[in-house]
Write a protein that holds these residues in place. Structure first.
Motif, short mmCIF file in Angstrom:
data_model
loop_
_atom_site.label_atom_id
_atom_site.label_comp_id
_atom_site.label_asym_id
_atom_site.label_seq_id
_atom_site.Cartn_x
_atom_site.Cartn_y
_atom_site.Cartn_z
N CYS A 1 0.96 -0.83 0.32
CA CYS A 1 -0.09 0.15 0.22
C CYS A 1 0.91 1.27 0.84
N LYS A 2 1.93 1.50 0.20
CA LYS A 2 3.04 1.82 -0.09
C LYS A 2 2.43 4.07 -0.60
N SER A 3 2.08 3.12 -1.94
CA SER A 3 1.97 4.87 -2.66
C SER A 3 -0.05 4.98 -2.51
N LEU A 4 0.03 4.06 -2.16
CA LEU A 4 -2.19 5.15 -1.61
C LEU A 4 -2.01 4.84 -1.06
N THR A 5 -3.14 6.39 -0.92
CA THR A 5 -3.40 7.22 0.30
C THR A 5 -4.58 7.49 1.26
N VAL B 1 0.30 -0.35 5.41
CA VAL B 1 -0.58 -0.04 4.79
C VAL B 1 -0.38 1.00 5.77
N ASP B 2 0.36 1.92 6.84
CA ASP B 2 0.36 3.27 7.59
C ASP B 2 0.21 4.39 6.28
N SER B 3 -0.12 4.38 4.99
CA SER B 3 0.37 5.04 3.88
C SER B 3 -1.46 5.56 4.10
N ILE B 4 -2.12 4.78 4.09
CA ILE B 4 -3.43 5.34 4.20
C ILE B 4 -4.00 5.88 5.33
N GLN C 1 -8.18 4.03 -2.15
CA GLN C 1 -8.16 3.20 -3.37
C GLN C 1 -6.97 1.90 -3.24
N VAL C 2 -6.92 1.70 -1.47
CA VAL C 2 -6.65 0.28 -1.56
C VAL C 2 -7.78 -0.65 -1.54
#
Ligand code: ATP
Ligand code: MG
Length: 400
Positions: free
Chosen positions: A94-98, A151-154, A102-103
């Motif tokens: 999920c690095k680039s998913l905010t 997953v922290d990027s969300i 998006q996930v």
């Protein structure tokens, strides 16, 4: 002098790929406890029952992703002869998913064939979730494990971490039993998960702690054996690498990088052995790269705050109080047309940057009147900060 010919070298490395980040070793060492907890959380699958949802956390480079890949591979292969349980595993970084949206959208695409992908923007979010439930339901397996790595990027938008773990209980998915494995190296993210997410995702939590120098030594030894030619490593070289990496972060990734870099330096010098001096030079280079990588990835408001400190540094005004920093920050934000946030935001950014080790903070007493205030300065070289900011096209305008 022009180009030199590329000639294969064979003196240092036997197989340098073994030192790369993507390489998967046969065994995960020094993680028996964590593996035990991991396997126990997934054991219900083997009995045809609903898997527990899992949250894995711990600093970067401590084996969370590697452990997950290994455990899932093992589970799949052990399930092969069992006819009553079939498992699908989905792995999403999920690095680039905010956002949760998006996930969801990227998950939907993981279930679909390459020529049947959906656009990842533009649908109402209820519809995206509906597509996800259909995709899981249509699987012809009894179980589905979904890994959401990094997953922290969300951020705060963590609804998906409630929805998917609860998809069976809430009746969205009936035929397939769903389990979610969330992975994060951000402790703040873990602490700030909403209560209902904690309740549903974190049936089990597994903490991966940093490795100490001894553990790192064993991990390095495992790789060095096949990575280097016999007799290439001087005595004490692995211990020293492990000691440096242990002190700096406890990350196996950082330890492996140092060893690889040292081998590289030895090769460039056409030396026949890797010495402690190579390790020292590699340590410096890797540490510099690490700081750079971290600086490049801080959020825009933090970069503006750093820029404010760069100005103060040029004016010879560091260490500086928050009010002075805020003044320069406002100027910088206006200059590139960014949102000018409150003094409170800048305070939070300063704390974050201090926590990450970029800044030093000192508490000062106001004297007889009492009270105290904080003064900030760089704890890393300002030119490293400037270099990282210049790489960001948006921040580049600041230097004009
Ligand atoms: N116990 C171990 N034994 C062997 N190699 C390891 C071990 N732990 C980590 N490694 C190696 O260290 C590197 C980093 O591990 P991994 O990618 O699993 O870290 P991570 O915890 O997922 O980090 P991040 O939070 O940055 O994603 C990988 O190359 C991995 O092979
Ligand atoms: Mg990882």
């Amino acid at each position: 002098m022009g180009l030199e010919p590329f000639t294969p070298d064979s003196t240092i490395f036997q197989d340098e790929n073994v030192l790369r980040d993507g390489y998967q070793p046969d065994t995960l060492i020094e993680r028996d406890e964590e593996l035990k907890a991991y396997q126990s959380a997934l054991r219900p699958v083997v009995n045809g029952a609903q898997p527990k949802n899992l949250f894995l956390y711990g600093q970067t480079g401590v084996g969370k992703t590697l452990a997950t890949r290994m455990v899932l591979e093992r589970l799949k292969s052990d399930l092969k002869p069992m006819s009553n349980v079939e498992l699908e595993t989905i792995f999403l970084n999920c690095k680039s998913l905010t956002s949760s949206y998006q996930v969801s959208a990227h998950l939907v695409n993981k279930f679909r064939s390459p020529d049947d992908q959906i656009k990842t923007t533009g649908y109402p979010s209820g519809m995206i979730n509906q597509m996800l439930w259909s995709a899981i339901t249509e699987l012809d397996t009894t179980h589905c494990l979904i890994v959401l790595d990094e997953v922290d990027s969300i951020g705060n938008d963590d609804d998906i971490l409630y929805q998917v773990p609860r998809s069976n209980d809430n009746g969205h998915v009936e035929e397939t039993q769903v389990g979610v494995i969330g992975i994060s190296n951000d402790f703040t993210f873990r602490d700030n998960l909403s209560a209902r997410v904690k309740d549903s995702l974190c049936d089990e939590e597994i903490l991966f702690s940093p490795y100490n120098a001894n553990e790192l030594r064993r991990i390095l030894e495992q790789r060095a054996d096949s990575a280097f030619r016999d007799g290439v490593l001087d005595d004490g070289v692995i211990e020293l690498t492990a000691a440096f990496a242990g002190q700096s972060s406890g990350s196996a990734r950082q330890a492996l990088r140092r060893l690889y870099k040292a081998g590289d330096l030895a090769r460039d010098e056409e030396s026949g052995t890797v010495t402690e001096d190579h390790i020292r030079a590699a340590d410096e280079a890797v540490e510099r790269d690490k700081v750079h990588e971290e600086l490049v990835s801080v959020p825009a408001q933090s970069k503006l705050t750093l820029f404010a400190l760069l100005i103060l540094e040029a004016e010879d005004e560091l260490p500086a109080k928050r009010s002075a920093i805020y003044g320069r920050y406002q100027m910088a934000a206006r200059k590139i047309g960014a949102d000018v946030r409150t003094d409170r935001t800048v305070h939070d950014r300063l704390s974050q940057l201090t926590l990450k080790g970029f800044l030093d903070v000192e508490e000062k007493n106001k004297g007889p009147k009492g009270g105290s205030y904080y003064q900030y300065e760089f704890s890393i070289r300002p030119d490293l900060v400037e270099e990282a900011l210049r790489e960001d096209s948006r921040m580049n305008g600041l230097f004009e």
